[in-house]
Design a protein around this motif. Structure first.
Motif, PDB file in Angstrom:
ATOM      1  N   LEU A 122       0.830  -1.209   0.000  1.00 16.94           N
ATOM      2  CA  LEU A 122       0.000   0.000   0.000  1.00 16.94           C
ATOM      3  C   LEU A 122       0.868   1.263   0.000  1.00 16.94           C
ATOM      4  O   LEU A 122       0.510   2.266  -0.626  1.00 16.94           O
ATOM      5  N   ALA A 123       1.999   1.208   0.661  1.00 16.47           N
ATOM      6  CA  ALA A 123       2.916   2.357   0.669  1.00 16.47           C
ATOM      7  C   ALA A 123       3.439   2.614  -0.745  1.00 16.47           C
ATOM      8  O   ALA A 123       3.486   3.769  -1.204  1.00 16.47           O
ATOM      9  N   HIS A 124       3.823   1.535  -1.444  1.00 18.43           N
ATOM     10  CA  HIS A 124       4.288   1.698  -2.839  1.00 18.43           C
ATOM     11  C   HIS A 124       3.173   2.236  -3.734  1.00 18.43           C
ATOM     12  O   HIS A 124       3.414   3.082  -4.606  1.00 18.43           O
ATOM     13  N   PHE A 125       1.946   1.736  -3.518  1.00 18.86           N
ATOM     14  CA  PHE A 125       0.807   2.206  -4.305  1.00 18.86           C
ATOM     15  C   PHE A 125       0.617   3.711  -4.138  1.00 18.86           C
ATOM     16  O   PHE A 125       0.461   4.457  -5.116  1.00 18.86           O
ATOM     17  N   HIS A 126       0.631   4.179  -2.896  1.00 19.99           N
ATOM     18  CA  HIS A 126       0.419   5.610  -2.645  1.00 19.99           C
ATOM     19  C   HIS A 126       1.611   6.449  -3.108  1.00 19.99           C
ATOM     20  O   HIS A 126       1.439   7.609  -3.513  1.00 19.99           O
ATOM     21  N   GLU A 127       2.791   5.875  -3.085  1.00 17.70           N
ATOM     22  CA  GLU A 127       3.961   6.589  -3.604  1.00 17.70           C
ATOM     23  C   GLU A 127       3.846   6.792  -5.115  1.00 17.70           C
ATOM     24  O   GLU A 127       4.135   7.878  -5.635  1.00 17.70           O
ATOM     25  N   ALA A 140       1.607   7.147   2.307  1.00 17.10           N
ATOM     26  CA  ALA A 140       2.655   6.146   2.103  1.00 17.10           C
ATOM     27  C   ALA A 140       3.559   6.059   3.325  1.00 17.10           C
ATOM     28  O   ALA A 140       3.936   4.950   3.753  1.00 17.10           O
ATOM     29  N   LEU A 141       3.909   7.193   3.918  1.00 19.30           N
ATOM     30  CA  LEU A 141       4.735   7.187   5.141  1.00 19.30           C
ATOM     31  C   LEU A 141       4.008   6.503   6.302  1.00 19.30           C
ATOM     32  O   LEU A 141       4.622   5.775   7.108  1.00 19.30           O
ATOM     33  N   ALA A 142       2.697   6.708   6.391  1.00 15.70           N
ATOM     34  CA  ALA A 142       1.913   6.069   7.461  1.00 15.70           C
ATOM     35  C   ALA A 142       1.914   4.546   7.279  1.00 15.70           C
ATOM     36  O   ALA A 142       2.031   3.791   8.262  1.00 15.70           O
ATOM     37  N   ALA A 196       4.221  -0.940   8.670  1.00 20.15           N
ATOM     38  CA  ALA A 196       5.047  -2.090   8.305  1.00 20.15           C
ATOM     39  C   ALA A 196       6.113  -2.357   9.369  1.00 20.15           C
ATOM     40  O   ALA A 196       6.520  -3.513   9.574  1.00 20.15           O
ATOM     41  N   TYR A 197       6.550  -1.321  10.077  1.00 24.21           N
ATOM     42  CA  TYR A 197       7.541  -1.490  11.149  1.00 24.21           C
ATOM     43  C   TYR A 197       6.986  -2.396  12.269  1.00 24.21           C
ATOM     44  O   TYR A 197       7.725  -3.151  12.899  1.00 24.21           O
ATOM     45  N   LYS A 198       5.689  -2.316  12.511  1.00 27.66           N
ATOM     46  CA  LYS A 198       5.076  -3.083  13.596  1.00 27.66           C
ATOM     47  C   LYS A 198       5.064  -4.581  13.294  1.00 27.66           C
ATOM     48  O   LYS A 198       5.115  -5.400  14.198  1.00 27.66           O
ATOM     49  N   ILE A 199       5.006  -4.911  12.008  1.00 26.12           N
ATOM     50  CA  ILE A 199       4.881  -6.308  11.597  1.00 26.12           C
ATOM     51  C   ILE A 199       6.250  -6.984  11.480  1.00 26.12           C
ATOM     52  O   ILE A 199       6.403  -8.155  11.817  1.00 26.12           O
ATOM     53  N   LYS A 221      11.560   4.626   4.118  1.00 26.32           N
ATOM     54  CA  LYS A 221      11.020   5.766   4.867  1.00 26.32           C
ATOM     55  C   LYS A 221      11.813   7.033   4.556  1.00 26.32           C
ATOM     56  O   LYS A 221      11.244   8.106   4.371  1.00 26.32           O
ATOM     57  N   TRP A 222      13.140   6.909   4.497  1.00 26.46           N
ATOM     58  CA  TRP A 222      13.983   8.055   4.163  1.00 26.46           C
ATOM     59  C   TRP A 222      13.652   8.572   2.760  1.00 26.46           C
ATOM     60  O   TRP A 222      13.559   9.774   2.534  1.00 26.46           O
TER      61      TRP A 222
END
Length: 178
Positions: free
Chosen positions: A8-13, A35-37, A42-45, A59-60
């Motif tokens: 989903l992050a890649h999609f929004h990017e 995308a950042l959210a 993803a960090y939690k998983i 993230k950077w």
């Protein structure tokens, strides 16, 4: 897997990139923040150190793109300057100036045409008179002054155009393929 946070992050990017190409900066900023959210989710998983390293790089990259979008938005926005409508008296003055200019140019064009016409008519009359005299001399040896004066008077009575139209040769551009 389709709803995984990294996908989903890649999609929004990618969506943010599309908005950026169309100069829709507000939507691009919202998509990049989304995308950042998703990257934070993803960090939690993930608990693998190599995967965390990849997420840090992603993230950077997203935060860098977000800063670039903000900079481009500030450059793209044009500060609006309030327009001041001219006073009616100023409009009338500008209209009269334009009318004066058009009248002056019309007068100068008319004067140029008249001067050309005077030169053209006088040179044409003289050349026609000379041609007439030459032709009459070749027909007969002596000419009478009265006849030449009459002929000159006839030419002066005729109204010549001020500008002679140009005659262009006709070319046959048809191609015969036989």
């Amino acid at each position: 897997m389709e709803s995984a946070p990294l996908n989903l992050a890649h999609f929004h990017e990618r969506r943010a990139d599309k908005y950026l190409k169309r100069n829709r900066y507000d939507e691009a900023i919202k998509a990049m923040e989304t995308a950042l959210a998703y990257i934070e989710d993803a960090y939690k998983i993930i608990s693998i150190p190599k995967a965390i390293e990849v997420l840090d790089a992603e993230k950077w990259n997203c935060s860098r793109k977000l800063k670039q979008i903000n900079i481009r938005q500030s450059q793209y926005e044009v500060p609006k300057i309030p327009t001041i409508a001219p006073q009616p008296s100023e409009l009338q003055q500008s209209e009269t100036r334009q009318n004066d200019l058009t009248q002056a140019s019309g007068v100068s064009i008319h004067q140029a045409i008249e001067s050309f016409d005077a030169k053209y008519t006088s040179s044409t009359l003289e050349s026609l008179y000379e041609m007439k005299q030459d032709s009459e001399k070749s027909e007969r040896n002596s000419t009478s002054n009265e006849e030449s004066k009459n002929w000159m008077a006839e030419l002066e009575c005729k109204d010549f155009p001020c500008l002679a139209p140009l005659e262009l040769p006709a070319f046959d551009l048809g191609f015969d393929t036989h």
